[in-house]
Design a protein around this motif. Sequence first.
Motif, mmCIF file in Angstrom:
data_model
loop_
_atom_site.group_PDB
_atom_site.id
_atom_site.type_symbol
_atom_site.label_atom_id
_atom_site.label_comp_id
_atom_site.label_asym_id
_atom_site.label_seq_id
_atom_site.Cartn_x
_atom_site.Cartn_y
_atom_site.Cartn_z
ATOM 1 N N SER A 83 41.584 -66.167 79.472
ATOM 2 C CA SER A 83 42.085 -66.070 81.195
ATOM 3 C C SER A 83 43.885 -64.647 80.556
ATOM 4 O O SER A 83 44.778 -64.205 81.872
ATOM 5 N N ARG A 84 44.786 -65.817 80.400
ATOM 6 C CA ARG A 84 46.152 -65.981 79.919
ATOM 7 C C ARG A 84 46.203 -64.966 78.756
ATOM 8 O O ARG A 84 47.709 -64.231 78.257
ATOM 9 N N ALA A 85 45.237 -64.222 77.941
ATOM 10 C CA ALA A 85 45.859 -63.370 76.631
ATOM 11 C C ALA A 85 44.672 -62.930 77.338
ATOM 12 O O ALA A 85 44.156 -62.048 76.318
ATOM 13 N N PHE A 86 44.348 -61.397 77.717
ATOM 14 C CA PHE A 86 44.515 -60.400 78.096
ATOM 15 C C PHE A 86 44.882 -59.127 77.505
ATOM 16 O O PHE A 86 44.449 -58.517 77.355
ATOM 17 N N ASN A 87 46.424 -59.400 77.049
ATOM 18 C CA ASN A 87 46.919 -58.316 76.785
ATOM 19 C C ASN A 87 47.450 -59.246 75.578
ATOM 20 O O ASN A 87 47.959 -60.918 75.942
ATOM 21 N N ALA A 88 47.765 -58.334 74.514
ATOM 22 C CA ALA A 88 48.728 -58.877 73.162
ATOM 23 C C ALA A 88 50.002 -58.181 72.701
ATOM 24 O O ALA A 88 49.583 -56.888 72.345
ATOM 25 N N ARG A 89 51.053 -58.785 72.974
ATOM 26 C CA ARG A 89 52.216 -58.080 72.423
ATOM 27 C C ARG A 89 52.319 -57.768 71.049
ATOM 28 O O ARG A 89 52.244 -58.402 70.330
ATOM 29 N N SER A 90 52.901 -56.562 71.054
ATOM 30 C CA SER A 90 52.351 -55.626 69.409
ATOM 31 C C SER A 90 53.734 -56.848 68.227
ATOM 32 O O SER A 90 53.965 -57.064 67.404
ATOM 33 N N GLU A 91 54.741 -57.373 69.153
ATOM 34 C CA GLU A 91 56.048 -57.634 68.160
ATOM 35 C C GLU A 91 56.073 -59.054 67.660
ATOM 36 O O GLU A 91 56.540 -59.134 67.390
ATOM 37 N N THR A 92 54.927 -59.834 68.387
ATOM 38 C CA THR A 92 54.398 -61.059 68.363
ATOM 39 C C THR A 92 53.183 -61.542 67.677
ATOM 40 O O THR A 92 52.752 -62.716 67.353
ATOM 41 N N VAL A 93 51.636 -60.256 67.651
ATOM 42 C CA VAL A 93 50.808 -60.786 67.229
ATOM 43 C C VAL A 93 51.083 -61.467 66.067
ATOM 44 O O VAL A 93 49.231 -61.924 66.005
ATOM 45 N N THR A 94 51.507 -60.804 65.652
ATOM 46 C CA THR A 94 51.170 -61.185 63.968
ATOM 47 C C THR A 94 51.444 -62.856 63.700
ATOM 48 O O THR A 94 51.057 -63.205 62.906
ATOM 49 N N SER A 95 52.301 -63.131 64.638
ATOM 50 C CA SER A 95 53.294 -64.828 64.085
ATOM 51 C C SER A 95 52.351 -65.629 65.339
ATOM 52 O O SER A 95 52.258 -66.633 65.668
ATOM 53 N N LYS A 96 51.704 -65.335 67.087
ATOM 54 C CA LYS A 96 51.613 -66.111 67.551
ATOM 55 C C LYS A 96 50.444 -66.391 67.739
ATOM 56 O O LYS A 96 49.142 -66.050 67.122
ATOM 57 N N PRO A 97 50.060 -67.840 67.611
ATOM 58 C CA PRO A 97 48.720 -68.765 67.143
ATOM 59 C C PRO A 97 47.541 -68.259 67.574
ATOM 60 O O PRO A 97 46.777 -67.382 67.097
ATOM 61 N N THR A 98 47.365 -67.111 69.503
ATOM 62 C CA THR A 98 46.386 -67.555 69.827
ATOM 63 C C THR A 98 46.069 -65.812 69.061
ATOM 64 O O THR A 98 44.861 -65.934 68.800
ATOM 65 N N PHE A 99 46.935 -65.363 68.404
ATOM 66 C CA PHE A 99 46.494 -63.835 68.375
ATOM 67 C C PHE A 99 46.569 -63.687 66.481
ATOM 68 O O PHE A 99 45.788 -62.767 65.863
ATOM 69 N N ARG A 100 46.698 -64.227 66.178
ATOM 70 C CA ARG A 100 47.209 -63.964 64.309
ATOM 71 C C ARG A 100 46.783 -63.428 63.602
ATOM 72 O O ARG A 100 45.600 -63.001 62.092
ATOM 73 N N SER A 101 45.351 -64.848 63.556
ATOM 74 C CA SER A 101 44.295 -64.755 62.874
ATOM 75 C C SER A 101 43.092 -63.040 63.749
ATOM 76 O O SER A 101 42.829 -62.628 61.867
ATOM 77 N N ALA A 102 43.117 -63.228 64.657
ATOM 78 C CA ALA A 102 42.586 -61.647 65.187
ATOM 79 C C ALA A 102 42.913 -60.480 64.347
ATOM 80 O O ALA A 102 42.169 -60.220 64.017
ATOM 81 N N VAL A 103 44.121 -60.490 64.191
ATOM 82 C CA VAL A 103 44.506 -59.379 64.546
ATOM 83 C C VAL A 103 44.943 -58.889 62.904
ATOM 84 O O VAL A 103 45.104 -57.591 62.084
ATOM 85 N N ARG A 104 45.246 -59.437 61.725
ATOM 86 C CA ARG A 104 44.109 -59.781 60.334
ATOM 87 C C ARG A 104 42.527 -59.722 59.925
ATOM 88 O O ARG A 104 42.238 -59.261 59.244
ATOM 89 N N ALA A 105 42.115 -59.728 60.939
ATOM 90 C CA ALA A 105 40.723 -59.752 60.000
ATOM 91 C C ALA A 105 39.364 -59.228 61.584
ATOM 92 O O ALA A 105 38.405 -58.514 61.491
ATOM 93 N N ARG A 106 39.667 -58.937 62.787
ATOM 94 C CA ARG A 106 39.032 -58.794 63.911
ATOM 95 C C ARG A 106 39.843 -57.607 64.486
ATOM 96 O O ARG A 106 39.732 -58.307 66.481
ATOM 97 N N ARG A 107 39.463 -56.678 64.760
ATOM 98 C CA ARG A 107 40.176 -56.034 65.043
ATOM 99 C C ARG A 107 39.361 -55.003 66.260
ATOM 100 O O ARG A 107 38.018 -54.709 65.151
ATOM 101 N N CYS A 108 39.423 -54.500 66.758
ATOM 102 C CA CYS A 108 38.412 -53.231 67.630
ATOM 103 C C CYS A 108 39.534 -52.226 68.510
ATOM 104 O O CYS A 108 40.620 -52.935 68.867
ATOM 105 N N ALA A 109 38.249 -51.280 69.553
ATOM 106 C CA ALA A 109 39.134 -50.807 70.273
ATOM 107 C C ALA A 109 38.405 -50.814 71.147
ATOM 108 O O ALA A 109 36.821 -51.013 71.484
ATOM 109 N N VAL A 110 38.966 -50.477 72.764
ATOM 110 C CA VAL A 110 38.744 -50.528 73.920
ATOM 111 C C VAL A 110 38.803 -49.515 74.939
ATOM 112 O O VAL A 110 39.892 -48.941 74.926
ATOM 113 N N PRO A 111 37.994 -48.794 75.426
ATOM 114 C CA PRO A 111 37.526 -47.705 75.822
ATOM 115 C C PRO A 111 37.766 -47.998 77.368
ATOM 116 O O PRO A 111 37.708 -48.621 77.677
#
Length: 279
Positions: A83-111
């Motif tokens: 509920s606190r991670a519905f947006n991911a900031r592009s500036e920190t997405v590669t380093s923030k623990p919540t998102f850094r694994s997903a951005v390297r391997a699990r990317r999607c497009a939201v219509p």
Amino acid sequence: MCGRYVMARAAGDLVALGGGELPDEGLELRPNWNVAPTADVPILVERVLEGADAGGGGTVRRELHVARWGLVPPWAKELVVGSRAFNARSETVTSKPTFRSAVRARRCAVPVQGYYEWRTPEPGSKGPDGKAAQKQPFYVHPAGAGDGEGEVIWFAGLYEWWRDPEADARGEDPWVLSASILTMDSPSHDDADPVLAQLGELHDRLPVPLTPEAMDAWLEPVKLGSAEEAEALVGRMTAEAFDVARGWALRPVGREVGNVRNNGPQLIEEREEPQGALL
């Protein structure tokens, strides 16, 4: 940022627009004119189905799935983390623990067909009644698709799978698919392009839209080898984002969009803005 949006298209329409397939032919999407975090949302992913090898070979298929909006990383103790991670900031997405694994391997497009954003009035400004001016919601959508039909926006997103221990203990399917939307700095409010200037005045964050070519690169089902590679890919997405945003339109809507219990196409109807038009 993106905290509420509209998605009332059928699954088959989204598959046709995104160039994918439906792994579940019975998938039905409930029209939602006020999508809020933790709601179920469609996402487009690419998967390697068979014959995968170290060189990236294999059969790749683009698929439409339904995910919970709000990314829940595998190490989370509770579902509420999303509920606190519905947006991911592009500036920190590669380093923030919540998102850094997903951005390297699990990317999607939201219509999305369009999204809502609230403009904060200038300090000290007054409304027509002489009282302090209130925030004004706007509906942002592809130009020419203001009625909720036609073109959709594809936002860069991330997804994860989380195992729910409570569901597991009950013998139920424990796997929860969740997703987040990538955001970036908005254009300058004095940009020469009138639409970009409006977006810059509206909010300081912008969900990252994808060109067709950028979506192909973003969805490619490869695991990036380093944070630097992920940063380069994110940088390409943000570099092309304004090209998409120039094709959007904005209009003031009613404050009813602020209550998630309100739903229906009337929410995107234009309302007279008491504080005047955007720049």
